[in-house]
Scaffold this motif. Sequence first.
Motif, mmCIF file in Angstrom:
data_model
loop_
_atom_site.group_PDB
_atom_site.id
_atom_site.type_symbol
_atom_site.label_atom_id
_atom_site.label_comp_id
_atom_site.label_asym_id
_atom_site.label_seq_id
_atom_site.Cartn_x
_atom_site.Cartn_y
_atom_site.Cartn_z
ATOM 1 N N SER A 28 23.040 7.320 0.405
ATOM 2 C CA SER A 28 23.142 6.199 -0.331
ATOM 3 C C SER A 28 24.602 6.273 -1.134
ATOM 4 N N ARG A 29 25.301 7.263 -1.060
ATOM 5 C CA ARG A 29 26.504 7.511 -1.539
ATOM 6 C C ARG A 29 27.674 7.517 -0.506
ATOM 7 N N ASN A 30 27.225 7.211 0.681
ATOM 8 C CA ASN A 30 28.088 7.259 1.859
ATOM 9 C C ASN A 30 28.705 8.751 2.099
ATOM 10 N N ASP A 31 27.938 9.852 1.598
ATOM 11 C CA ASP A 31 28.527 11.020 1.945
ATOM 12 C C ASP A 31 27.672 11.637 3.443
ATOM 13 N N PHE A 32 28.474 11.080 4.697
ATOM 14 C CA PHE A 32 27.707 11.297 5.813
ATOM 15 C C PHE A 32 27.638 12.786 6.046
ATOM 16 N N TYR A 33 28.708 13.501 5.839
ATOM 17 C CA TYR A 33 28.824 14.876 5.835
ATOM 18 C C TYR A 33 27.817 15.497 5.388
ATOM 19 N N GLY A 34 27.508 15.364 3.815
ATOM 20 C CA GLY A 34 26.594 15.766 3.286
ATOM 21 C C GLY A 34 25.033 15.702 3.621
ATOM 22 N N ALA A 35 24.696 14.478 3.979
ATOM 23 C CA ALA A 35 23.595 13.833 4.770
ATOM 24 C C ALA A 35 23.184 14.925 5.862
ATOM 25 N N ASN A 36 24.339 14.920 6.744
ATOM 26 C CA ASN A 36 24.096 15.602 8.116
ATOM 27 C C ASN A 36 23.451 17.125 7.821
ATOM 28 N N ALA A 37 24.250 17.591 6.766
ATOM 29 C CA ALA A 37 23.916 19.008 6.621
ATOM 30 C C ALA A 37 22.517 19.189 6.065
ATOM 31 N N PHE A 38 22.273 18.371 4.996
ATOM 32 C CA PHE A 38 20.600 18.429 4.507
ATOM 33 C C PHE A 38 19.787 17.906 5.838
ATOM 34 N N PHE A 39 19.986 16.985 6.402
ATOM 35 C CA PHE A 39 19.000 16.505 7.466
ATOM 36 C C PHE A 39 18.890 17.682 8.517
ATOM 37 N N LYS A 40 20.057 18.264 8.896
ATOM 38 C CA LYS A 40 19.880 19.604 9.947
ATOM 39 C C LYS A 40 18.930 20.567 9.295
ATOM 40 N N LEU A 41 18.880 20.770 8.065
ATOM 41 C CA LEU A 41 18.079 21.954 7.371
ATOM 42 C C LEU A 41 16.828 21.548 7.447
ATOM 43 N N ALA A 42 16.491 20.191 7.117
ATOM 44 C CA ALA A 42 15.236 19.757 7.254
ATOM 45 C C ALA A 42 14.642 19.650 8.767
ATOM 46 N N ALA A 43 15.503 19.029 9.645
ATOM 47 C CA ALA A 43 15.127 19.190 10.873
ATOM 48 C C ALA A 43 14.664 20.477 11.573
ATOM 49 N N SER A 44 15.361 21.383 11.214
ATOM 50 C CA SER A 44 15.076 22.904 11.580
ATOM 51 C C SER A 44 13.547 23.169 11.119
ATOM 52 N N SER A 45 13.149 22.427 10.371
ATOM 53 C CA SER A 45 11.712 22.895 9.999
ATOM 54 C C SER A 45 10.733 22.012 10.625
ATOM 55 N N GLY A 46 11.241 20.977 11.308
ATOM 56 C CA GLY A 46 10.489 20.218 12.167
ATOM 57 C C GLY A 46 10.253 18.758 11.457
ATOM 58 N N HIS A 47 11.043 18.436 10.424
ATOM 59 C CA HIS A 47 10.763 17.109 9.655
ATOM 60 C C HIS A 47 11.374 16.035 10.889
ATOM 61 N N ILE A 48 10.281 15.259 11.200
ATOM 62 C CA ILE A 48 10.582 14.268 12.045
ATOM 63 C C ILE A 48 11.550 13.194 11.683
ATOM 64 N N SER A 49 11.386 12.637 10.277
ATOM 65 C CA SER A 49 12.604 11.634 9.948
ATOM 66 C C SER A 49 13.892 12.293 9.706
ATOM 67 N N ALA A 50 14.032 13.592 9.385
ATOM 68 C CA ALA A 50 15.368 13.872 9.484
ATOM 69 C C ALA A 50 16.066 14.113 10.879
ATOM 70 N N ILE A 51 14.855 14.378 11.749
ATOM 71 C CA ILE A 51 15.428 14.429 13.121
ATOM 72 C C ILE A 51 15.920 12.950 13.705
ATOM 73 N N TYR A 52 15.116 12.142 13.340
ATOM 74 C CA TYR A 52 15.469 10.556 13.696
ATOM 75 C C TYR A 52 16.931 10.396 13.080
ATOM 76 N N ASN A 53 17.199 10.539 11.646
ATOM 77 C CA ASN A 53 18.041 10.438 11.002
ATOM 78 C C ASN A 53 19.451 10.962 11.508
ATOM 79 N N LEU A 54 19.190 12.106 12.081
ATOM 80 C CA LEU A 54 20.412 12.820 12.547
ATOM 81 C C LEU A 54 20.833 12.209 14.003
ATOM 82 N N ALA A 55 19.954 11.497 14.806
ATOM 83 C CA ALA A 55 19.999 10.838 16.068
ATOM 84 C C ALA A 55 21.132 9.545 15.500
ATOM 85 N N ILE A 56 20.832 8.962 14.401
ATOM 86 C CA ILE A 56 21.544 7.983 14.235
ATOM 87 C C ILE A 56 23.134 8.465 13.516
#
Length: 243
Positions: A28-56
Amino acid sequence: MAKLDTPFYRDSDPDIENTFSKGVLCLSRNDFYGANAFFKLAASSGHISAIYNLAILSANGSISPYDINFAADCFYKASAGGHPKAKANLPWLEAADQAVFGIDNLAIFASDLPIEPCLNYLLMIVGCRFYSALCKKYDVENEVIEYELDAASYSDNQFAKAFIRRTGVSIDNYKGGTDRLKEGSIADQITDGLNYLTIQLMRSGYSDEKCLITRCTIVGYLISKSTYSDQSKPLLGLDAFFS
């Protein structure tokens, strides 16, 4: 950035869900690198929405390096995890990886996709993987690459020239590539397809800059899968390609 709806998936672990929410807040703040870091952490635990957002994020040019393979892997994982948008669009990626739809169909598909502030992630994943699979199928990677780099070398665009340098392909390899392509050959049809894709994107309202990075990313991806890959540098997103 592609629109984010209400998350499809919520993790039962509040810490994991909180990590995902921090990624959404970064977006929401256009901090894409921050978002990428948090989504990777969530995705490592199997968070499906985080995995999809990483694809985007990994495919729409928001971050560098531009990692198409990682984006495609996330897309497949999100679909397997039941994400509705990934499942709905999975046939396009599967068809791309099998090179089973036509060049013209890709251009028409691209022209029907919505124009977004970043690049359309689905177009970039499908386009890169399709042209790579197609070139590999007919063993014409080098012919297409040499044609594309030779043609780009005649441009006065500084970003096109910078892209050529980043590929690491020697001018001795690509010089004359446009002349070596036999009219009507498979490689010639593929380069014509890239021309048609660019024309369709321009007609759809894509800026010259977005058309340039789209084509360069596809060509750069081809290089990463070719005999020229050893010297090529990572692909760049919108933030670095035009810097």
